[in-house]
Design an enzyme around this catalytic site. Sequence first.
Site, mmCIF file in Angstrom:
data_model
loop_
_atom_site.group_PDB
_atom_site.id
_atom_site.type_symbol
_atom_site.label_atom_id
_atom_site.label_comp_id
_atom_site.label_asym_id
_atom_site.label_seq_id
_atom_site.Cartn_x
_atom_site.Cartn_y
_atom_site.Cartn_z
ATOM 1 C CG ASN A 22 -1.911 1.111 1.241
ATOM 2 O OD1 ASN A 22 -1.585 2.240 1.622
ATOM 3 N ND2 ASN A 22 -3.125 0.830 0.821
ATOM 4 C CB THR A 59 -11.540 6.157 6.676
ATOM 5 O OG1 THR A 59 -10.530 7.092 6.308
ATOM 6 C CG2 THR A 59 -10.883 4.906 7.229
ATOM 7 C CB CYS A 69 -2.465 11.164 0.282
ATOM 8 S SG CYS A 69 -2.230 9.454 0.651
HETATM 9 C C1 LIG Z 1 -6.100 2.635 12.086
HETATM 10 C C2 LIG Z 1 -6.304 2.639 10.593
HETATM 11 C C3 LIG Z 1 -5.238 2.944 9.747
HETATM 12 C C4 LIG Z 1 -5.389 2.953 8.365
HETATM 13 N N1 LIG Z 1 -4.316 3.219 7.561
HETATM 14 C C5 LIG Z 1 -4.454 3.123 6.207
HETATM 15 C C6 LIG Z 1 -3.330 3.293 5.340
HETATM 16 O O1 LIG Z 1 -2.192 3.478 5.787
HETATM 17 N N2 LIG Z 1 -3.513 3.214 3.990
HETATM 18 C C7 LIG Z 1 -4.760 2.966 3.455
HETATM 19 O O2 LIG Z 1 -4.879 2.882 2.240
HETATM 20 N N3 LIG Z 1 -5.826 2.793 4.245
HETATM 21 C C8 LIG Z 1 -5.715 2.872 5.604
HETATM 22 N N4 LIG Z 1 -6.816 2.666 6.410
HETATM 23 C C9 LIG Z 1 -8.133 2.394 5.793
HETATM 24 C C10 LIG Z 1 -8.440 0.906 5.761
HETATM 25 O O3 LIG Z 1 -7.465 0.209 5.011
HETATM 26 C C11 LIG Z 1 -9.842 0.659 5.175
HETATM 27 O O4 LIG Z 1 -9.894 1.179 3.865
HETATM 28 C C12 LIG Z 1 -10.947 1.304 5.977
HETATM 29 O O5 LIG Z 1 -10.643 1.273 7.349
HETATM 30 C C13 LIG Z 1 -12.305 0.660 5.751
HETATM 31 O O6 LIG Z 1 -12.336 -0.688 6.157
HETATM 32 P P1 LIG Z 1 -12.858 -1.179 7.611
HETATM 33 O O7 LIG Z 1 -14.201 -0.547 7.845
HETATM 34 O O8 LIG Z 1 -12.899 -2.664 7.504
HETATM 35 O O9 LIG Z 1 -11.868 -0.682 8.601
HETATM 36 C C14 LIG Z 1 -6.670 2.661 7.799
HETATM 37 C C15 LIG Z 1 -7.740 2.349 8.656
HETATM 38 C C16 LIG Z 1 -7.577 2.318 10.032
HETATM 39 C C17 LIG Z 1 -8.746 1.955 10.910
#
Ligand SMILES: Cc1cc2nc3c(=O)[nH]c(=O)nc-3n(C[C@H](O)[C@H](O)[C@H](O)COP(=O)(O)O)c2cc1C
Lengths: 244, 302
Positions: free
Chosen positions: B100, B194, B131
């Site tokens: 990623n 998110t 980003c």
């Molecule tokens: C603590 C945390 C850190 C995350 N860091 C990244 C990241 O570094 N790069 C990225 O593409 N998405 C990041 N995400 C997003 C997740 O990969 C995912 O797209 C998002 O949380 C939705 O899925 P979920 O509801 O199952 O958490 C992060 C999510 C969380 C909760």
Amino acid sequence: MKQSLLTVISNSALTSNVYELKLSGIEGMNIRPGQFVNVKTDGNYLRRPISVCDAEGDILTLVYRVAGAGTAEMSTWQVGKKADVLTELGNGYDLSAAGDHPVLIGGGVGIPPLYYLAKELKKQGKTVSAVLGFNTASERFYEEAFREVCDDVCVTTADGSYGIKGFVTDALPQNPTCSYACGPTPMMKALYRSLACDGQFSLEERMGCGFGACMGCSIQTKSGNKRVCKDGPVFRKEDLLWED
Amino acid sequence: MGRLSVELCGIELDNPVIPASGTFGFGYEFAELYDINCLGTFSFKGTTKDPRFGNPTPRIAECSMGMLNAVGLQNPGVEAVINEELPKLKPVFHKPVMANISGFSVDDYVYTAKKLDAEDQVGWLEINISCPNVHGGGMSFGTDPDAAYEVIHAVRQVTKKPLIAKLSPNVTDITAIAKACENAGADAVSLINTLLGMRIDLKTKKPVLANTTGGLSGPAVFPVAVRMVYQVHKAVSIPVIGMGGVSSAQDVIEMMMAGATAVEIGAANLVDPFACPKIIEELPAVMDRCGIENLTDIIGIA
Ligand SMILES: Cc1cc2nc3c(=O)[nH]c(=O)nc-3n(C[C@H](O)[C@H](O)[C@H](O)COP(=O)(O)O)c2cc1C
Ligand SMILES: Cc1cc2nc3c(=O)[nH]c(=O)nc-3n(C[C@H](O)[C@H](O)[C@H](O)COP(=O)(O)OP(=O)(O)OC[C@H]3O[C@@H](n4cnc5c(N)ncnc54)[C@H](O)[C@@H]3O)c2cc1C
Ligand code: FES
């Protein structure tokens, strides 16, 4: 780290909003003083980190203050309730740094993890002093328990309603060989400034996971970026960047 | 191919379950808990050109059925990922991993992608376009089809590995962004990242997060994610990786019915570190109950 379904064997009020919870059922418990557990509560998405106050046989003791929704839910737990708990989290205190006369300094619900630490240090034959800080007399808990274990216990209250009036920094013993501290951040920063000896400080941060996966709890230290949940919660006083 | 296996851009996955970036570190710490080779693969922590500490704490807030995070892409930088993190992963994970990648300019993305493209352990590049673009007034690459096209097109020039564009849900029409990424040469899209959110502490009367706002994830976002996966699957002809609030085998199946070829799981790993192996284990029984022979039969069936 371990995930366990533990059974509540008691959950009783120590003060108007501090409870002592005893859980049984961990097989092969391998918990060090200063480690914490992460507790699933009903109706809340994230777990709640709580320090280990004691670990004896297969019984784990936690002491928690009702601070919001999660701990309020915990306070309703009845005997027999099953609780989903992650255990053996964090690094814990380094007992080998204690020297002959360690002092344990706790404020409010920072006090519980020091109880298990005191017991383990006594097992090693140390002369253990404890300084326990509370806001007021009615908020005191575990004073007797510490008196049974430690060589010397001093209680402070901010309003002077019991013990020494003031803060833990007003009641530090002479020339301890090492300090072990846990409490609210202002107390920890005051200790950082006033303690001459080496120290091991247990810190608190909001946590996503509690086991190192999310980077939710990071701090910067003299030896680089650290996760409070996995690389901590205990840090060497010398490592903290609290000069300002 | 087993009942659970799917193909993602020419690479076969034993099952569609993929821990999402930011919730699984670089994998090796989870390998102390269970054999992570049971996973389809996983997406490692968002990696940038330079090391980043990220945002001040508090970085985490809670809400009903979910959480907000404002970690701010803390990572050791691509050099350390290659020299320290991937070597630690190698002995414990024997499948291709998803890299990623984040950046704050097109050049950043290209630099990091080029480096990770050279790593044999890396199977796919997942480009997080959520980003902010420092040269574009701080607006996220992922909220403008032209900016999304530009970054994916530029990365496409430096990699032959399967290229996945990870889309932001903070847009009016996610299909427009997905199509721009497809046109720029993406081999797949993954969604959703998110949703921008915020909480206020009633006692301090201030935002809970030091960063004020943060990204919402967890079960609370699941219906939004299903809707977006459904729309994007209809709009593009490349595979879609679905994520957002997935927490059970049922959710995996629902996401696939919406159009997902594979499914990423984020926040659920934080609440239950064994969430992914449990879901993989439960899938066959849930498939039986739903009369599903092979998972590939249901992709986009809704
Ligand atoms: C603590 C945390 C850190 C995350 N860091 C990244 C990241 O570094 N790069 C990225 O593409 N998405 C990041 N995400 C997003 C997740 O990969 C995912 O797209 C998002 O949380 C939705 O899925 P979920 O509801 O199952 O958490 C992060 C999510 C969380 C909760
Ligand atoms: C390593 C560690 C050990 C701890 N040990 C103890 C202990 O032994 N006894 C005790 O009473 N308390 C302890 N705490 C604090 C305890 O975790 C919080 O009081 C508790 O999480 C509050 O949850 P809540 O749902 O009641 O409050 P809410 O305010 O409703 O919680 C909302 C969210 O914020 C988080 N949160 C709120 N306050 C804190 C805080 N002070 N620290 C970390 N997260 C917080 C919660 O976990 C939750 O995710 C410890 C915290 C940490 C990090
Ligand atoms: S709380 Fe997730 S890394 Fe510390």
